[in-house]
Design an enzyme around this catalytic site. Structure first.
Site: not given
Lengths: 433, 433
Positions: B82, B161, B168, B183, B187
């Site tokens: 990520h 999420d 948010r 978050s 995932k």
């Protein structure tokens, strides 16, 4: 302007401008800012605080979010009074007639009780027929005619505050001093007050537990007053033990009437004299507190205050016979004394536990929608610092249910702390700001 | 359990229990906790923080709020990657085929671009026919068959999420490290990763502006990994200037293909080799980083990585001719060079401004619903630290509109800072956690 940027500014500890605050509160009122943004903002305010300027602008924005009353035709200086709430606090019922009898008109919009803390409207409703839902025009004409009104808040007064408060209640954002201060002050300003005496309670049965917190709240409200052109005086008073003796709606009305007749518990009488005196000084009916005290005592002793109370009850549709004969007020089926289970000095009569006992008897509400029993409650016959012998009378419980009665007995004994050494009585007041 | 009590606990800086966090996130998922409570809670979390234990429980609660993929039949250790997002970051397009070519299956669910930061899905969609909306079963069967998938997030993955993030975004509660970390990690965990390499970007074109913030976020995610039984390695990498040369969807695909063919900008190639090597070590395909680097370089030089990319494109319906001939990708009508307006050393090529320029050209979105132009963008030909003579080529702009072209020229010149003394090039990496 975007609501999210205002939230972010407060999150980053920035000072919101007047424009930003008015934009936000307009959005709250009109519903253009969604609840989830309002609550995030409220949490940011709670955790990061507000400057006096911000708090004042928030107050004014909320005050101007709905109708505002203009009372300048009624009197040159209209004085209002607000108590932050407590147990046994029936002060309004006495000081309003006293102050009105001195020639200073008082039109007050009060609230209902919630939790362990009682509400003036509930108390007045124990007088059969008494209406607490006057319209704005009824409010104004009665205030003009007899100089005294005691009713509920009209719907269109500071609607932003109402909406914000409802949201704060369910989002953990109640105990924020700027939000509390602006909530109180916005309603008073919208209701047309030029000057305000604040009775800020401190202690076990108050919202503010410490003198420091109470002083901070008081100073904040005084500063809002200064910055918004209203005269504000805050009196810091004790709420560790109940005020006076009666706790419960009809019982408190009885005690208020007794006090208006020149009788009543000494602490409660003194408390009323002090608050009323401050109102008279702010309203320029008296040059100083001593002069004001003389006027107040005279109005009680010569029966003028009681007459004013009778006029109030009559004007709002209540049964004036209760003024002469308070035994006509709703009464409970079971009346029982609770005596000292030991000998010693009382070092605590926990006002919060006493308030919760009254709720358990049915005198108050846990939720807004709960019904209440106007007749029930209790008398607290002694004060912190008193010495009691075993078996001396401490409380009298008024109940409509034997189960409630037993619960009350148990809770009341838990409200007490004893010691063998003498202990000082609690002060009535901690200061004036 | 009541949501308001959980909010209050966090407001008072308490540590939420696993039960409380799972209760809250279940309420978010099911819609039984209203948005205004979620946003007040998010603000309290942002301002008061969370312990590693709380953050881990939040991650797991969100990961378990919807479907979770079980990839243990695919490989003993499934490694995901990520990036926290940046400008010119087409790393996934290169490392996925490289790692898959080394025999470690990689199934990745990517996102779209928003604001100045690009998104992998948009880039892949510049390949005609390429599908980014595979179903879960398509995902699994393709991963089993060819060891590589690159698609969008399926709807049922970590729905809490998704809901929390949307809230948010509009309540000023995005920049909270525990919320960001949970978050990202929720995932990845829901998508079945056993090990994760995090590419945490730092600098002008990154979400994290400082090394300290980036390190804190990285450490938080590594600690979530430890506490939840996943192996996590975080690489801190520079995002002050764009990564590689191309910025814009089709242009970045072209650059990725060039890199897979053994060419491509040196900084981007090195970045890909390092990230891919960490993945191979975590996935136990290589004993150490040196061995991994050798494998990666081999897979590029022998064409295996490019073949894997072609297989990916083919499996997901894309036109494989673009792999051979990237000129078939969408191209812009106006291509123009921008040269150095002065002589000197480049001390800044602001990645954020470059990203915003790409958005201004139409390559990105200001709002989620904005359409994008896959063909447009720009090349940055030089790096910080380079010396340029007046008139040397600095950028090449690809535009579909002459007005956009002029805006881009102006913005690009603003992205630069010059100095007369030599200045150091920027590092590619700041460390590994």
């Amino acid at each position: 302007m975007r609501a999210v940027d205002i939230i972010i500014k407060k999150r980053e500890k920035g000072e919101l401008t007047k424009k930003e605050i008015f934009f936000f509160i307009e959005g709250v009122t009109k519903g253009t800012i969604p609840d989830y943004q309002i609550s995030a903002w409220a949490m940011a305010v709670l955790l990061n605080g507000m400057t006096p300027k911000e708090t004042t602008n928030l107050t004014l924005a909320m005050a101007e979010s709905g109708d505002t009353l203009d009372l300048s035709t009624i009197a040159p200086i209209v004085v209002d009074k607000h108590s932050t709430g407590g147990v046994g606090d029936k002060t309004t019922l006495v000081i309003e007639p006293v102050v009105a009898a001195c020639g200073l008109p008082v039109g007050k919009m009060s609230g209902r009780g919630l939790g362990f803390s009682g509400g003036t409207l509930d108390k007045m409703e124990s007088i059969p027929g008494y209406r607490v839902n006057l319209s704005e025009s009824e409010f104004l004409s009665q205030l003009k005619k007899i100089g005294i009104v005691l009713t509920g808040q009209t719907k269109d007064l500071a609607p932003a505050d109402g909406k914000l408060y409802a949201l704060r209640d369910v989002t953990g954002t109640v105990p924020s001093l700027p939000l509390i201060a602006s909530s109180i002050m916005s309603k008073k300003i919208a209701a047309g007050a030029h000057a305000i005496v604040l009775d800020v309670k401190i202690g076990l049965g108050a919202f503010m537990k410490t003198l420091d917190d109470a002083r901070e709240l008081a100073e904040m409200m005084v500063s809002i007053g200064e910055l918004s052109g209203r005269k504000v005086r805050a009196v810091l008073s004790d709420m560790n033990q109940p005020l006076g003796s009666a706790v419960g709606n009809a019982l408190e009305v009885k005690e208020a009437i007794r006090t208006l007749k020149g009788d009543g518990p000494e602490d409660f009488r003194e408390h009323c004299i002090v608050i009323a005196s401050h109102m008279l000084v702010l309203g320029k009916k008296a040059g100083d507190l001593d002069e004001a005290r003389g006027m107040v005592e005279r109005m009680i002793s010569n029966g003028s205050a009681l007459s004013k109370f009778r006029a109030l009850v009559q004007a709002q549709g209540g049964d004036i016979n209760v003024v002469k004969d308070p035994e006509r007020l709703p009464s409970a089926s079971f009346v029982e004394d609770l005596v000292a289970p030991q000998e010693g000095y009382l070092s605590q009569i926990n006002a919060r536990v006493i308030g919760e006992t009254a709720v358990a008897l049915g005198a108050g509400r846990a939720k807004k929608s709960d019904p209440i029993d106007l007749a029930v409650g209790l008398f607290v016959h002694r004060k912190v610092g008193d010495f009691l012998k075993l078996g001396e009378r401490l409380f009298t419980i008024h109940a409509n249910d034997t189960q409630h009665l037993e619960v009350a007995k148990e809770k009341l004994l838990q409200s007490l702390r004893w010691q063998s050494e003498p202990c000082k009585p609690l002060p009535l007041f901690y200061g004036v700001i």
